[in-house]
Design an enzyme around this catalytic site. Structure first.
Site, PDB file in Angstrom:
ATOM      1  CB  ALA A  56      -0.984  -0.034   1.177  1.00  0.00           C
ATOM      2  NE  ARG A  97      -2.599  -4.790  -6.598  1.00  0.00           N
ATOM      3  CZ  ARG A  97      -1.839  -5.334  -5.633  1.00  0.00           C
ATOM      4  NH1 ARG A  97      -0.655  -4.825  -5.365  1.00  0.00           N
ATOM      5  NH2 ARG A  97      -2.299  -6.342  -4.918  1.00  0.00           N
ATOM      6  CG  ASP A 245      -3.374  -4.114   1.102  1.00  0.00           C
ATOM      7  OD1 ASP A 245      -3.203  -5.151   1.770  1.00  0.00           O
ATOM      8  OD2 ASP A 245      -2.562  -3.695   0.258  1.00  0.00           O
ATOM      9  CE  LYS A 256      -1.438  -9.781  -0.794  1.00  0.00           C
ATOM     10  NZ  LYS A 256      -2.145  -9.328  -1.997  1.00  0.00           N
TER      11      LYS A 256
END
Ligand SMILES: CSC[C@H]1O[C@H](OP(=O)(O)O)[C@H](O)[C@@H]1O
Length: 368
Positions: A56, A97, A245, A256
């Site tokens: 991130a 993303r 994130d 994750k």
């Protein structure tokens, strides 16, 4: 020749002379430290999407430098034309993303500069954009160090720390988030014992965390994702430190894949789980975890042994037990041919064997 140390490289940098984004291509690690230079929009987009640069905070810094580089290419001769171009390039980079909030956070912050400086000539706006991107990176370093100090207050010398994926220096500009307490501790003689989950399918733990910790002289042991329970059951883990994130307003945290499994196991073994979160990764506009868009990636990352080179740094310590033990508190029932035993198993399993003995007796009597 002195072996290259990954920790001597900048995860993300701006070549100010050539106006190029300079990154470590993390898809090549740990087998090869390859530095690549990016200038075109698609190159930068691809680098983020393909996790050549990832994590991130690092994504945020790369996007900030990236949008500055793209804005500097503009041939617009009015503010309006410059801003229209800027917005298009920003939206394009933002589409690479969806989950890590730092991407949009950094791009929005850069756009705010363009809005705030609308009275200035484009050349001066560009200078302000470059300074803002450099400040985003400088802040990242300060923030990670501060997270390290606070994280260090939660553990003691000699503790076992488990981490998942890579929230290390390779996910940031320096120190990492989850690894910041580890690196600061190493400087101060804490000698933590770190367990790094390999983190399938892209193996950020094996390829990146184990690599950077080993390169820093930290005591790191690589384990498969399905081994975190075993090391916690053995009492080897005093705390879990992971990155994030996107943290929602209620504390739900996207990180994750596999982090929630680690947390569930840690809960069972009463091991505290700490999310190491720069405030740039906390999204108070997202109410709960259910509102966080979770990126889905190509099936081949799971089905193909896509990693052709080394999956982990040479010589890294590995713990590789072939089995583990599931604690009875986690078992809802033990299904036998004489029925389902429920907790407490000391009692219920004895009942099962009584049924078995009765059955054997009946069959034996029936034959006489
Ligand atoms: C410093 S937090 C980094 C965070 O990002 C990683 O995801 P990816 O490798 O897909 O960018 C992972 O979730 C880390 O915890």
């Amino acid at each position: 020749m002195q072996k290259e140390n990954i920790m001597d490289y900048d995860t993300v940098a701006l070549d100010e002379e050539k106006n190029e984004l300079v990154i470590i291509d993390q898809t090549k690690l740990p087998g090869k430290i390859e530095i690549i230079r990016l200038k075109e929009a698609k190159e930068i987009w691809d680098a983020i999407y393909l996790l050549k640069v990832r994590g991130a905070p690092a994504i945020g810094v790369a996007a900030a430098y990236g949008i500055y580089i793209l804005a500097a290419e503009s041939s617009a001769d009015t503010y309006e034309a410059f801003y229209e171009e800027f917005k298009k390039k920003k939206e394009y980079l933002n589409s690479s993303r969806p989950t890590a909030v730092n991407l949009s956070w950094a791009l929005n912050r850069m756009e705010q500069v363009v809005l705030d400086k609308k009275e200035l000539p484009v050349a001066e706006i560009l200078a302000c954009l470059k300074e803002e991107a450099k400040e985003i990176q400088a802040e990242d370093i300060r923030v990670c160090k501060a997270i390290g100090e606070y994280g260090l207050s939660l553990v003691k010398p000699g503790d076992g720390i488990l981490t998942h994926c890579n929230a290390g220096q390779l996910a940031t500009s320096k120190y990492g988030t989850a690894t910041a307490p580890i690196y600061l501790g190493e400087e101060r003689g804490y000698h933590f014992r770190v367990f790094a989950d390999e983190t399938r399918p892209l193996l950020q733990g094996a390829r990146l965390t184990a690599f950077e910790l080993q390169s820093s002289g930290v005591d790191v042991t690589l384990i498969c994702d399905n081994m975190s329970s075993s090391v916690m059951q053995k009492g080897w883990v005093n705390a879990v430190f992971v990155g994030c994130d996107r943290v929602a307003a209620n504390g739900d945290t996207a990180n994750k894949i596999g982090t929630s499994v680690v947390a569930a196991v840690a809960d069972h073994y009463k091991v505290p789980v700490y999310i190491c979160a720069p405030t740039s990764t906390i999204d108070m506009d997202t109410k709960t975890g259910a509102d966080i868009k979770i990126e889905e990636r190509p099936a081949e990352e799971v089905t193909e042994m896509w990693y052709k080179e080394r999956m982990a740094p040479e010589g890294v310590k590995v713990y590789n037990p072939a089995f583990d033990v599931t604690d009875h508190e986690l078992i809802a029932g033990i299904v036998t041919e004489y029925g389902v035993a429920r907790a407490p198993y000391e009692t219920s399993l004895k009942e099962i064997f009584k049924k078995k003995e009765e059955d054997i007796r009946r069959k034996k009597n029936g034959r006489q």
